[in-house]
Write a protein that holds these residues in place. Structure first.
Motif, PDB file in Angstrom:
ATOM      1  N   GLU A  67       0.839  -1.201   0.000  1.00 59.48           N
ATOM      2  CA  GLU A  67       0.000   0.000   0.000  1.00 59.48           C
ATOM      3  C   GLU A  67       0.871   1.248   0.000  1.00 59.48           C
ATOM      4  O   GLU A  67       0.584   2.211  -0.719  1.00 59.48           O
ATOM      5  N   ALA A  68       1.916   1.229   0.809  1.00 56.46           N
ATOM      6  CA  ALA A  68       2.808   2.392   0.895  1.00 56.46           C
ATOM      7  C   ALA A  68       3.488   2.651  -0.447  1.00 56.46           C
ATOM      8  O   ALA A  68       3.526   3.787  -0.924  1.00 56.46           O
ATOM      9  N   TRP A  69       4.015   1.597  -1.065  1.00 57.44           N
ATOM     10  CA  TRP A  69       4.752   1.796  -2.315  1.00 57.44           C
ATOM     11  C   TRP A  69       3.829   2.208  -3.456  1.00 57.44           C
ATOM     12  O   TRP A  69       4.196   3.025  -4.298  1.00 57.44           O
ATOM     13  N   ILE A  70       2.625   1.671  -3.501  1.00 63.43           N
ATOM     14  CA  ILE A  70       1.662   2.090  -4.523  1.00 63.43           C
ATOM     15  C   ILE A  70       1.352   3.573  -4.356  1.00 63.43           C
ATOM     16  O   ILE A  70       1.297   4.323  -5.334  1.00 63.43           O
ATOM     17  N   PHE A  71       1.175   4.012  -3.126  1.00 62.18           N
ATOM     18  CA  PHE A  71       0.913   5.423  -2.861  1.00 62.18           C
ATOM     19  C   PHE A  71       2.076   6.282  -3.352  1.00 62.18           C
ATOM     20  O   PHE A  71       1.880   7.282  -4.047  1.00 62.18           O
ATOM     21  N   VAL A  72       3.281   5.893  -2.995  1.00 60.82           N
ATOM     22  CA  VAL A  72       4.466   6.648  -3.390  1.00 60.82           C
ATOM     23  C   VAL A  72       4.592   6.693  -4.907  1.00 60.82           C
ATOM     24  O   VAL A  72       4.816   7.754  -5.502  1.00 60.82           O
ATOM     25  N   THR A  73       4.432   5.564  -5.545  1.00 59.13           N
ATOM     26  CA  THR A  73       4.555   5.479  -7.001  1.00 59.13           C
ATOM     27  C   THR A  73       3.502   6.345  -7.699  1.00 59.13           C
ATOM     28  O   THR A  73       3.805   7.057  -8.660  1.00 59.13           O
ATOM     29  N   THR A  74       2.290   6.299  -7.208  1.00 61.46           N
ATOM     30  CA  THR A  74       1.215   7.095  -7.795  1.00 61.46           C
ATOM     31  C   THR A  74       1.503   8.582  -7.668  1.00 61.46           C
ATOM     32  O   THR A  74       1.372   9.337  -8.640  1.00 61.46           O
ATOM     33  N   ARG A  75       1.914   9.019  -6.468  1.00 65.24           N
ATOM     34  CA  ARG A  75       2.224  10.431  -6.260  1.00 65.24           C
ATOM     35  C   ARG A  75       3.413  10.849  -7.125  1.00 65.24           C
ATOM     36  O   ARG A  75       3.427  11.928  -7.690  1.00 65.24           O
ATOM     37  N   PHE A  76       4.426   9.978  -7.222  1.00 65.90           N
ATOM     38  CA  PHE A  76       5.593  10.261  -8.038  1.00 65.90           C
ATOM     39  C   PHE A  76       5.166  10.449  -9.490  1.00 65.90           C
ATOM     40  O   PHE A  76       5.538  11.430 -10.142  1.00 65.90           O
ATOM     41  N   ASN A  77       4.405   9.507 -10.020  1.00 62.43           N
ATOM     42  CA  ASN A  77       3.982   9.577 -11.427  1.00 62.43           C
ATOM     43  C   ASN A  77       3.121  10.804 -11.698  1.00 62.43           C
ATOM     44  O   ASN A  77       3.200  11.392 -12.779  1.00 62.43           O
ATOM     45  N   THR A  78       2.311  11.207 -10.744  1.00 63.33           N
ATOM     46  CA  THR A  78       1.501  12.414 -10.892  1.00 63.33           C
ATOM     47  C   THR A  78       2.394  13.651 -10.955  1.00 63.33           C
ATOM     48  O   THR A  78       2.155  14.561 -11.753  1.00 63.33           O
ATOM     49  N   ALA A  79       3.439  13.685 -10.134  1.00 64.28           N
ATOM     50  CA  ALA A  79       4.345  14.843 -10.105  1.00 64.28           C
ATOM     51  C   ALA A  79       5.264  14.889 -11.331  1.00 64.28           C
ATOM     52  O   ALA A  79       5.749  15.958 -11.704  1.00 64.28           O
TER      53      ALA A  79
END
Length: 186
Positions: A67-79
């Motif tokens: 869950e943590a890594w999916i969150f990080v990856t999603t935020r990264f890709n959005t930025a």
């Protein structure tokens, strides 16, 4: 400034950095008083808890690494506006989105926050190419996740979230919380 670092962390691990990847401009809707009843921290709530609830996608009160890594990856890709696979300093700054109703930081803090963001960016940019990638962010996120997992069960629960200490309040600094005697198991 510290919130950005913390957000990166659980994201924070929980890229938190506070890459910290910070919370969206508008927190998810909750019933009135829900945060107050669940946390006992008052109607204003706590940014760390709000972030936790964003990351806890299955709403079981526990954040596992996936869950943590999916969150990080999603935020990264959005930025990553230019889809280069790396964040420039400007894109990195976009990770921390201020809520719509948040007051602007005082000018003396805005400059310090900008300096801290630059230091965090340079610290994460391991190959010094002016881009921060997920590969460069992952070790920090993993370390932050392990650090928040106080009992070493590979899960971060609400009760393991750092408590907002006296150092975040106005006025004289108070005693800091004690760190676990031994680091969490990997």
């Amino acid at each position: 400034m510290m919130k950005t670092a913390a957000t990166l962390g659980l994201g924070f691990a929980l890229l938190s950095a506070g890459v910290a990847l910070a919370q969206p401009a508008t927190p998810p809707a909750a019933s009135p008083g829900a945060g107050e009843a669940r946390t006992g921290r008052g109607p204003r709530g706590d940014g760390g808890l709000r972030m936790f609830e964003l990351i806890d996608t299955n709403r079981d009160g526990r954040v596992v690494w996936d869950e943590a890594w999916i969150f990080v990856t999603t935020r990264f890709n959005t930025a990553d506006a230019d889809r280069s696979g790396g964040l420039s300093l400007e894109e990195f700054a976009a990770l921390r989105v201020r809520p719509e109703n948040a007051p602007a930081p005082r000018p003396e803090y805005a400059q310090r926050m900008e300096q801290m963001r630059g230091m965090m960016f340079r610290g994460l940019d391991a190959d010094r190419n002016g881009q921060v990638t997920l590969v460069e962010i992952r070790p920090m996120v993993e370390a932050r996740f392990r650090g928040m997992d106080a009992n070493g069960d590979n899960v971060v629960s609400r009760d393991e979230l750092p408590q907002r200490g006296a150092h975040h309040q106005r006025g004289p600094r108070g005693p800091q919380g004690d760190a676990p005697a031994t680091p969490p198991a990997r």
